[in-house]
Design a protein around this motif. Structure first.
Motif, short mmCIF file in Angstrom:
data_model
loop_
_atom_site.label_atom_id
_atom_site.label_comp_id
_atom_site.label_asym_id
_atom_site.label_seq_id
_atom_site.Cartn_x
_atom_site.Cartn_y
_atom_site.Cartn_z
N ALA A 1 -40.04 -38.85 53.35
CA ALA A 1 -39.63 -37.61 53.13
C ALA A 1 -39.33 -37.88 51.36
O ALA A 1 -38.69 -38.81 50.85
N GLY A 2 -39.74 -36.88 50.65
CA GLY A 2 -39.60 -36.99 49.31
C GLY A 2 -40.94 -37.50 48.69
O GLY A 2 -40.80 -37.40 47.25
N HIS B 1 -38.53 -25.30 47.89
CA HIS B 1 -38.83 -24.58 49.09
C HIS B 1 -38.24 -23.19 48.94
O HIS B 1 -38.58 -22.32 49.45
N ALA C 1 -41.07 -28.77 46.89
CA ALA C 1 -41.85 -28.67 48.10
C ALA C 1 -43.33 -28.98 47.35
O ALA C 1 -44.12 -29.42 48.20
N SER D 1 -45.61 -30.36 54.53
CA SER D 1 -44.19 -29.90 54.15
C SER D 1 -43.53 -30.28 55.57
O SER D 1 -41.99 -30.62 55.26
N ARG D 2 -44.14 -30.33 56.73
CA ARG D 2 -43.34 -30.37 57.95
C ARG D 2 -42.83 -31.89 57.84
O ARG D 2 -41.70 -32.23 58.41
N THR E 1 -46.35 -39.55 58.49
CA THR E 1 -45.23 -40.62 58.64
C THR E 1 -45.45 -41.75 59.06
O THR E 1 -45.14 -42.86 58.77
N ASP F 1 -33.93 -32.88 46.90
CA ASP F 1 -33.88 -32.60 48.27
C ASP F 1 -34.44 -31.23 48.44
O ASP F 1 -34.37 -30.79 49.59
N ASP F 2 -35.15 -30.52 47.66
CA ASP F 2 -35.51 -29.30 47.55
C ASP F 2 -36.98 -29.17 47.07
O ASP F 2 -37.62 -27.97 47.38
N GLU G 1 -41.79 -33.10 55.18
CA GLU G 1 -40.80 -33.38 54.05
C GLU G 1 -41.59 -34.16 52.95
O GLU G 1 -40.75 -34.57 52.16
#
Length: 176
Positions: free
Chosen positions: A18-19, A144, A125, A40-41, A12, A122-123, A43
């Protein structure tokens, strides 16, 4: 857990959000596992790639997925003629009783692109690609929930408990 958290933080700080979609090209190794868990952590949506896949095919898959960077094993070098997305090498260092993880984020990630159609912001993975046995490989998002259900099914099928260990016989970029 700390190793994964440290690497997620580096991802990050390197400019990923994220995404964002990222490729992960490494042999079945500790770097692959830590890279997958750290992404994954953070996001991120991971696109696992077979390192033996021709570079043009890897590039086509990452472009279709809207990838911003490719996470690679720290020992991996660019293939001849390889251009495109930034390569961020992941390396693990073992010293006495500690392991540290580092990702080289010196090259800026590609600009964010439009999310490919069919993805769930939002989901998601993972983004896997079919083998292409009936034509061009097709992008298949795993949520996920899909991943958690799959892991739960494997644990239940084999009756695995907290003290058990298992061997991954398939390459880690594979969908098992």
């Amino acid at each position: 857990v700390q190793l994964v958290d440290d690497l997620a933080n580096q991802l990050t700080k390197g400019g990923l959000f994220a995404g964002d979609r990222v490729g992960l090209r490494a042999p079945s190794s500790a770097e692959f596992v830590v890279g997958l868990l750290a992404a994954s952590r953070a996001e991120l949506v991971v696109v696992p790639l077979d390192p033996a896949l021709p570079v043009a095919d890897q590039h086509a898959r990452l472009t279709a997925a809207g990838g911003r960077v490719v996470l690679v094993d720290g020992d991996t070098t660019r293939e001849p003629g390889e251009t495109g997305l930034a390569h961020w090498p992941i390396s693990l260092t073992v010293r006495e009783n500690s392991i540290t993880a580092r990702v080289d984020t010196a090259v800026a990630p590609s600009p964010a692109s439009t999310r490919p159609e069919g993805l769930q912001p939002d989901d998601d993975a993972l983004i896997m690609f079919t083998g292409g046995t009936t034509g061009a490989p097709k992008m298949v998002p795993w949520t996920h929930h899909n991943v958690a259900t799959s892991v739960g099914n494997v644990v239940a099928s084999y009756g695995l408990g907290a003290d058990d260990a298992t061997v991954a016989v398939m390459p880690l970029f594979h969908g098992h």
